[in-house]
Design a protein around this motif. Structure first.
Motif, mmCIF file in Angstrom:
data_model
loop_
_atom_site.group_PDB
_atom_site.id
_atom_site.type_symbol
_atom_site.label_atom_id
_atom_site.label_comp_id
_atom_site.label_asym_id
_atom_site.label_seq_id
_atom_site.Cartn_x
_atom_site.Cartn_y
_atom_site.Cartn_z
ATOM 1 N N GLU A 1 0.744 6.803 2.207
ATOM 2 C CA GLU A 1 -0.568 7.509 3.156
ATOM 3 C C GLU A 1 -1.359 6.429 3.925
ATOM 4 N N GLU A 2 -1.571 5.080 3.113
ATOM 5 C CA GLU A 2 -2.155 4.152 3.978
ATOM 6 C C GLU A 2 -1.461 3.576 5.129
ATOM 7 N N TRP B 1 -7.550 3.842 2.043
ATOM 8 C CA TRP B 1 -7.453 4.824 3.037
ATOM 9 C C TRP B 1 -8.865 5.282 3.480
ATOM 10 N N CYS C 1 0.963 -0.997 -0.148
ATOM 11 C CA CYS C 1 0.014 0.005 -0.092
ATOM 12 C C CYS C 1 0.915 1.312 0.193
ATOM 13 N N SER C 2 0.325 2.504 -0.105
ATOM 14 C CA SER C 2 0.978 3.537 -0.186
ATOM 15 C C SER C 2 1.648 4.152 1.139
ATOM 16 N N TRP D 1 3.273 17.160 -1.871
ATOM 17 C CA TRP D 1 2.542 16.569 -3.009
ATOM 18 C C TRP D 1 2.751 17.048 -4.259
ATOM 19 N N LYS E 1 -5.203 3.764 -7.486
ATOM 20 C CA LYS E 1 -5.136 4.626 -6.156
ATOM 21 C C LYS E 1 -4.220 5.599 -6.460
ATOM 22 N N ASP E 2 -4.520 6.788 -5.885
ATOM 23 C CA ASP E 2 -3.281 7.754 -5.909
ATOM 24 C C ASP E 2 -2.604 7.534 -4.538
ATOM 25 N N GLY E 3 -1.104 7.888 -4.693
ATOM 26 C CA GLY E 3 -0.528 7.853 -3.405
ATOM 27 C C GLY E 3 0.831 7.788 -3.509
ATOM 28 N N THR E 4 1.675 7.936 -2.686
ATOM 29 C CA THR E 4 3.180 7.825 -2.695
ATOM 30 C C THR E 4 3.843 6.648 -2.191
ATOM 31 N N PRO F 1 -5.845 11.319 -0.354
ATOM 32 C CA PRO F 1 -4.441 11.115 0.232
ATOM 33 C C PRO F 1 -3.401 12.142 0.216
#
Ligand code: SF4
Length: 698
Positions: A129-130, A492, A126-127, A530, A464-467, A511
């Motif tokens: 953020e998650e 999330w 997962c990212s 971001w 999904k969007d995420g880093t 996120p």
């Protein structure tokens, strides 16, 4: 057909820690194909997983709705269960009902038995953020530090040693720095299989004149590029490395000035290796004394040298000692802090570095701040407006033991598959079956989800969007390319809904808002925003300013320890926890395959990857197969003190006699039914790389 795509979306590969940047070519909300992008760690290259492993999100077995276990259906693996038709064991539920059931079961256990009756496994798939939200939910909602993830099974011992000796658990230099090195040691790793695009940099470096030295019990593809390949006795790493240190001390090959300026404890290290001469260690590690001297001299006298390692180093009961030795080699020879020098544990999952940074670890808060440090903890208590537990939580394998002991009764598992990935699966699966309430959020009814009370359909990486943060400390932005199918939801969002049912006032809309909160608690994200990631795609931490790409090589002037000095940590060779004997005379080692990722939940549902490697095989040397009287391709039974599996044999000249290799992604011949759960005392990592086994014709 790229011409048929109606749009493209730039993102990052969901598999290994190399973190290749890629572009999805999309038509009608479906990914047609993937191409490599000019990212800092891949320069347009992709391996077979990144190129072909993108169709799993639309597999026929994808979860379509939240599921609740039917009354009376026993928990566990049922050979008659069909993940594509879970209705025999589970019934569909609305999100409202499923979330109420998921959180209700956990809150009831907390009310009845206290916060430490609950635990959570987050996911390095997962990212960032998650990962942040997951550990925040466990710490502020569940109320303890019982949160961990797969780092415990891959590089926890490397991180323990790096934190102890350098004050930082991440790599000191990117793998691209291999191109600047005169000598590169690769040990306990097989990059052409496990970090394939990183392997292309090692090949490129070798072609330019870098001398590769490969130290491993097994042979590998990169041997063809090496100036020296040395196979040593499985489990004897500490003996080999200490003998190298002995040579460096005895021949005064160490860097006096560097040691004086940047380190402490060298005299103790010198004293500790004095008796571990190449002659004394040769029999133990299976390497001739002159070869040990040769390796030590090549490394110590190089102008610029790097050491890369993988799980052949970390997944031992002496994994932390292995990493301590490698760190001592680098410190003694002044091989850190400059271009072309450094220490680099090749990280496994695409976001295991980021998930660890974000705090999915039971003994530290985000950015590795110990939970027991009142001042550091107070900063998070203020940020989250909640008192936090000051006791370290339990680790992955310890949690399984605590379930059997009746201490942990409820769990939330996000995207991890311990019913396949934990050692000694009979024990781990028995623990999952004992849980009074298990909530799993995932894409499929994985082996672990088959133990769940509630299954929540979650988001795949292309949705999904995420880093994510790769092995090089590069924080990169992944973007959603296709819509969530059926009734699946972002991870999330699921975590937020559970948190709200724990009474937490979470109100994130995207996120990027989570990332903004992370920056308040994580100095490692300074100067990484971001908006900047949307613009630049990748920024390396630590990053000193908004207009620089970040530090590829760190610790030039000082280490992040008190006084700025790195520390030598002496070691002594220890035998494996379960040495081979007359009853179990062969060494079992496990790992990954090029085409499959970890427990196979994604890659075995990718059409091309599954077609390339459809079946479990055990790799043995031709001599070993001869001795057993097993023809290559014939079935073979492997037995340890914990279990038995039967699978097809493969003749592999890279294998030493006396050893068998089994990939751990095949449920039908699950390697981890065999593995030893004995733990490294520091990193709490199990000894996946060495178990005593017996082989026989099936
Ligand atoms: Fe993905 Fe790793 Fe392959 Fe790159 S090397 S394409 S990150 S699996």
């Amino acid at each position: 057909d790229s011409a048929a795509a109606d749009r493209t979306v730039d993102s990052v590969c969901p598999y290994c820690g190399v973190g290749c940047q890629l572009t999805y070519h999309v038509k009608d909300d479906a990914i047609l194909h993937v191409s490599g992008r000019d990212g800092p760690s891949n320069q347009n290259r992709l391996c077979v997983k990144g190129r072909f492993g993108f169709d799993y999100p639309r597999h026929a077995a994808r979860l379509t709705a939240p599921l609740i276990r039917r009354p009376g259906v026993p928990k566990g693996l049922d050979p008659d269960f069909d993940p594509a038709d879970p209705s025999t064991h589970f019934r569909e539920a609305s999100w409202e009902e499923a979330l109420d059931a998921a959180a209700g079961g956990l809150t009831a256990l907390k009310a009845a038995h206290g916060p430490k009756a609950l635990a959570g496994f987050g996911s390095a798939k997962c990212s960032n953020e998650e990962a942040w939200l997951f550990q925040k939910l466990v710490r502020t909602g569940f109320g303890s530090n019982n949160v961990d993830h797969c780092t415990r099974l891959c590089h926890a011992s490397s991180v323990a040693a790096l934190m102890e000796c350098l004050g930082s658990g991440a790599v000191t230099a990117s793998f691209m720095q291999a191109l600047e090195a005169d000598v590169v040691i690769l040990t306990g790793c097989n990059p052409a299989v496990n970090h394939p695009v990183a392997a292309t940099y090692f090949k490129q470096a070798a072609r330019r004149g870098t001398r590769l030295i490969i130290l491993d019990p097994r042979g590998q593809v990169l041997d063809a590029y090496a100036s020296l390949s040395v196979r040593f006795t499985p489990g004897a790493d500490v003996a080999l490395f200490n003998a190298m240190l002995n040579v460096i001390v005895a021949e005064e090959l160490y860097d006096d000035a560097y040691i004086a300026e940047h380190t402490e404890g060298f005299e103790a290290l010198k004293a500790s290796v004095v008796d571990m001469t190449p002659e004394a260690m040769s029999e133990l590690c299976g390497v001739a004394p002159e070869t040990i001297r040769d390796i030590a001299r090549r490394y110590a006298t190089a102008e610029r040298a790097m050491i890369f390692w993988g799980m052949g180093i970390s997944q031992h009961t002496h994994g932390t000692d292995n990493a301590r030795c490698l760190i001592s080699l680098a410190l003694a020879c002044g091989q850190t802090g400059r271009p072309g020098t450094g220490l680099h544990p090749l990280r496994g999952q695409n976001n295991v570095q980021g998930a660890s940074d974000a705090g999915l670890i039971p003994m530290v808060l985000p950015d590795y701040q110990p939970v027991g440090d009142a001042q550091l903890r107070a900063a998070f208590e203020e940020l989250w407006a909640t008192p936090l537990d000051d006791q370290p939580g339990l680790t992955v394998v310890e949690i399984m033991g605590a379930i059997h002991a009746g201490e942990i009764r409820g769990m939330l598992i996000q995207g991890e598959n311990p019913a396949m990935s934990d050692p000694d699966l009979h024990h781990a699966r028995g623990a999952l079956a004992r849980l009074e309430h298990l909530v799993v959020q995932d894409l499929f009814v994985t082996e672990t989800a088959q133990f769940a009370d509630v299954i929540l359909p979650a988001s795949a990486w292309p949705e999904k969007d995420g880093t994510v943060t790769n092995t090089n400390r590069q924080v990169q932005l992944g973007r959603a390319a296709v819509a969530l199918p059926f009734d699946a939801r972002p991870d999330w969002w699921i975590l937020q809904e559970i948190a709200r049912r724990f009474g937490l006032a979470w109100d994130y809309a995207h996120p990027r808002e989570v990332f903004a909160e992370m920056k308040l608690g994580m100095a490692s994200l300074d100067h990484i925003s971001w908006a900047r990631l949307e613009r630049e795609g990748s920024v390396t931490y630590p990053c000193p300013a908004d207009d620089t790409p970040g530090a590829d090589v760190v610790f030039h002037d000082a280490f992040p320890r008190q006084g700025g000095r790195a520390r030598f940590s002496p070691t002594r060779p220890l035998p494996p926890d379960e040495p081979v004997d007359a009853a179990y005379p062969t060494v079992l080692t496990t790992g990954r395959q090029l085409e499959h990722w970890h427990t196979g939940s994604m890659t075995r549902r990718s059409r091309v990857l599954d077609a390339l490697e459809p079946e479990a095989v055990a790799s043995l040397s031709p001599g070993e197969l001869d001795r057993l009287g097993v023809a290559p391709g014939a079935p073979l039974t492997i037995t340890t003190r914990r279990g038995t599996i039967t699978l097809r044999s493969l003749s592999d000249p890279a294998m030493p006699d006396g050893m068998v290799f089994v990939p751990f992604c095949y449920a039908e011949a699950a390697a981890n039914l065999l593995t030893n759960p004995a733990l490294d005392p520091y990193g709490k990592i199990p000894e996946f790389k060495y178990a005593a086994c017996r082989l026989s014709r099936a």
